[in-house]
Design a protein around this motif. Sequence first.
Motif, PDB file in Angstrom:
ATOM      1  N   LYS A   1       0.812  -1.228   0.000  1.00  0.00           N
ATOM      2  CA  LYS A   1       0.000   0.000   0.000  1.00  0.00           C
ATOM      3  C   LYS A   1       0.842   1.273   0.000  1.00  0.00           C
ATOM      4  N   ILE A   2       1.866   1.327   0.851  1.00  0.00           N
ATOM      5  CA  ILE A   2       2.619   2.591   0.971  1.00  0.00           C
ATOM      6  C   ILE A   2       3.980   2.541   0.280  1.00  0.00           C
ATOM      7  N   GLY A   3       4.424   1.346  -0.088  1.00  0.00           N
ATOM      8  CA  GLY A   3       5.720   1.213  -0.756  1.00  0.00           C
ATOM      9  C   GLY A   3       6.851   0.935   0.221  1.00  0.00           C
ATOM     10  N   GLN A   4       7.890   0.286  -0.297  1.00  0.00           N
ATOM     11  CA  GLN A   4       9.031  -0.136   0.523  1.00  0.00           C
ATOM     12  C   GLN A   4       9.736   1.050   1.185  1.00  0.00           C
ATOM     13  N   GLN A   5       9.916   2.142   0.434  1.00  0.00           N
ATOM     14  CA  GLN A   5      10.649   3.287   0.978  1.00  0.00           C
ATOM     15  C   GLN A   5       9.955   3.902   2.185  1.00  0.00           C
ATOM     16  N   LYS A   6       8.654   4.118   2.052  1.00  0.00           N
ATOM     17  CA  LYS A   6       7.910   4.693   3.175  1.00  0.00           C
ATOM     18  C   LYS A   6       7.897   3.744   4.361  1.00  0.00           C
ATOM     19  N   PHE A   7       7.884   2.451   4.064  1.00  0.00           N
ATOM     20  CA  PHE A   7       7.895   1.464   5.140  1.00  0.00           C
ATOM     21  C   PHE A   7       9.203   1.536   5.924  1.00  0.00           C
ATOM     22  N   ILE A   8      10.298   1.672   5.205  1.00  0.00           N
ATOM     23  CA  ILE A   8      11.624   1.782   5.860  1.00  0.00           C
ATOM     24  C   ILE A   8      11.689   3.055   6.707  1.00  0.00           C
ATOM     25  N   LEU A   9      11.194   4.135   6.158  1.00  0.00           N
ATOM     26  CA  LEU A   9      11.178   5.403   6.904  1.00  0.00           C
ATOM     27  C   LEU A   9      10.323   5.289   8.171  1.00  0.00           C
ATOM     28  N   LEU A  10       9.194   4.619   8.011  1.00  0.00           N
ATOM     29  CA  LEU A  10       8.275   4.440   9.137  1.00  0.00           C
ATOM     30  C   LEU A  10       8.945   3.649  10.260  1.00  0.00           C
ATOM     31  N   LYS A  11       9.659   2.625   9.869  1.00  0.00           N
ATOM     32  CA  LYS A  11      10.349   1.773  10.822  1.00  0.00           C
ATOM     33  C   LYS A  11      11.372   2.582  11.628  1.00  0.00           C
ATOM     34  N   SER A  12      12.095   3.437  10.927  1.00  0.00           N
ATOM     35  CA  SER A  12      13.097   4.235  11.634  1.00  0.00           C
ATOM     36  C   SER A  12      12.427   5.293  12.511  1.00  0.00           C
ATOM     37  N   LYS A  13      11.321   5.831  12.026  1.00  0.00           N
ATOM     38  CA  LYS A  13      10.588   6.827  12.814  1.00  0.00           C
ATOM     39  C   LYS A  13      10.042   6.206  14.106  1.00  0.00           C
ATOM     40  N   ALA A  14       9.567   4.972  14.003  1.00  0.00           N
ATOM     41  CA  ALA A  14       8.968   4.296  15.167  1.00  0.00           C
ATOM     42  C   ALA A  14       9.957   4.134  16.314  1.00  0.00           C
ATOM     43  N   SER A  15      11.229   4.041  15.974  1.00  0.00           N
ATOM     44  CA  SER A  15      12.221   3.823  17.034  1.00  0.00           C
ATOM     45  C   SER A  15      12.741   5.129  17.635  1.00  0.00           C
ATOM     46  N   GLU A  16      12.308   6.247  17.071  1.00  0.00           N
ATOM     47  CA  GLU A  16      12.749   7.538  17.618  1.00  0.00           C
ATOM     48  C   GLU A  16      11.949   7.907  18.866  1.00  0.00           C
ATOM     49  N   ALA A  17      12.579   8.625  19.737  1.00  0.00           N
ATOM     50  CA  ALA A  17      11.852   9.154  20.889  1.00  0.00           C
ATOM     51  C   ALA A  17      11.020  10.341  20.408  1.00  0.00           C
ATOM     52  N   SER A  18       9.893  10.535  21.036  1.00  0.00           N
ATOM     53  CA  SER A  18       9.037  11.633  20.600  1.00  0.00           C
ATOM     54  C   SER A  18       8.317  12.251  21.781  1.00  0.00           C
ATOM     55  N   LYS A  19       8.133  13.523  21.688  1.00  0.00           N
ATOM     56  CA  LYS A  19       7.406  14.221  22.734  1.00  0.00           C
ATOM     57  C   LYS A  19       6.488  15.217  22.038  1.00  0.00           C
ATOM     58  N   MET A  20       5.243  15.257  22.437  1.00  0.00           N
ATOM     59  CA  MET A  20       4.317  16.198  21.812  1.00  0.00           C
ATOM     60  C   MET A  20       3.836  17.208  22.835  1.00  0.00           C
ATOM     61  N   THR A  21       3.774  18.446  22.404  1.00  0.00           N
ATOM     62  CA  THR A  21       3.297  19.482  23.318  1.00  0.00           C
ATOM     63  C   THR A  21       1.770  19.482  23.328  1.00  0.00           C
ATOM     64  N   ASP A  22       1.196  20.084  24.352  1.00  0.00           N
ATOM     65  CA  ASP A  22      -0.259  20.217  24.414  1.00  0.00           C
ATOM     66  C   ASP A  22      -0.774  20.972  23.203  1.00  0.00           C
ATOM     67  N   PHE A  23      -0.007  21.958  22.772  1.00  0.00           N
ATOM     68  CA  PHE A  23      -0.407  22.746  21.598  1.00  0.00           C
ATOM     69  C   PHE A  23      -0.528  21.847  20.369  1.00  0.00           C
ATOM     70  N   GLU A  24       0.463  20.973  20.172  1.00  0.00           N
ATOM     71  CA  GLU A  24       0.418  20.057  19.022  1.00  0.00           C
ATOM     72  C   GLU A  24      -0.795  19.136  19.104  1.00  0.00           C
ATOM     73  N   TYR A  25      -1.054  18.616  20.296  1.00  0.00           N
ATOM     74  CA  TYR A  25      -2.233  17.765  20.470  1.00  0.00           C
ATOM     75  C   TYR A  25      -3.505  18.524  20.099  1.00  0.00           C
ATOM     76  N   GLU A  26      -3.614  19.716  20.630  1.00  0.00           N
ATOM     77  CA  GLU A  26      -4.831  20.506  20.396  1.00  0.00           C
ATOM     78  C   GLU A  26      -5.029  20.795  18.908  1.00  0.00           C
ATOM     79  N   GLN A  27      -3.931  21.129  18.223  1.00  0.00           N
ATOM     80  CA  GLN A  27      -4.032  21.427  16.789  1.00  0.00           C
ATOM     81  C   GLN A  27      -4.437  20.192  15.993  1.00  0.00           C
ATOM     82  N   LEU A  28      -3.820  19.057  16.332  1.00  0.00           N
ATOM     83  CA  LEU A  28      -4.141  17.828  15.610  1.00  0.00           C
ATOM     84  C   LEU A  28      -5.579  17.383  15.864  1.00  0.00           C
ATOM     85  N   ILE A  29      -6.055  17.569  17.088  1.00  0.00           N
ATOM     86  CA  ILE A  29      -7.451  17.224  17.399  1.00  0.00           C
ATOM     87  C   ILE A  29      -8.386  18.060  16.528  1.00  0.00           C
TER      88      ILE A  29
END
Length: 157
Positions: free
Chosen positions: A113-141
């Motif tokens: 569905k998304i292709g091998q390249q995006k899958f590889i990128l997704l895999k690397s993204k999944a292992s990154e640490a991430s922190k979201m601010t309340d502002f980001e949450y509110e905007q995405l909601i």
Amino acid sequence: MYYIKRKAKKKDKPLPLFDKAGVTVKKKPDLKAKLDKEFSLFIRLRDCMPNGYFKCISCGQIKPFEQADCGHYFSRTHLSTRFDENNCHAECRHCNRFKADHLEGYRENLIEKIGQQKFILLKSKASEASKMTDFEYEQLIKYYKALNKKLLKEKGI
Ligand SMILES: [Zn+2]
């Protein structure tokens, strides 16, 4: 603004938060849960065909919209990909909740569905640490809420 107070289960009882000075910080309304709800609806609507059915990303079966879950390939414990549109697809309840090996079919169909390249990128993204601010949450909601309103109308659900 009012927030519906839901009874906290033992496991999601919030831990006391402390700022740098060690002062207890009042916990904000659960923005993550709110975003989960809107984002999950968006994924299920996005993957819903005009006839009100969807194709499960894992088993490939065609099922009615009501049986769709928002299935994460990399689990929700990875915050960096928890709200990534490439990581989440409509998956039938049976696969998402009861099938232990559902990720095998998911992986194969996801790459298709998304292709091998995006899958590889997704895999690397999944292992990154991430922190979201309340502002980001509110905007995405807000963003997904508006999008869902539009999609609900378009798909007649
Ligand atoms: Zn399935």
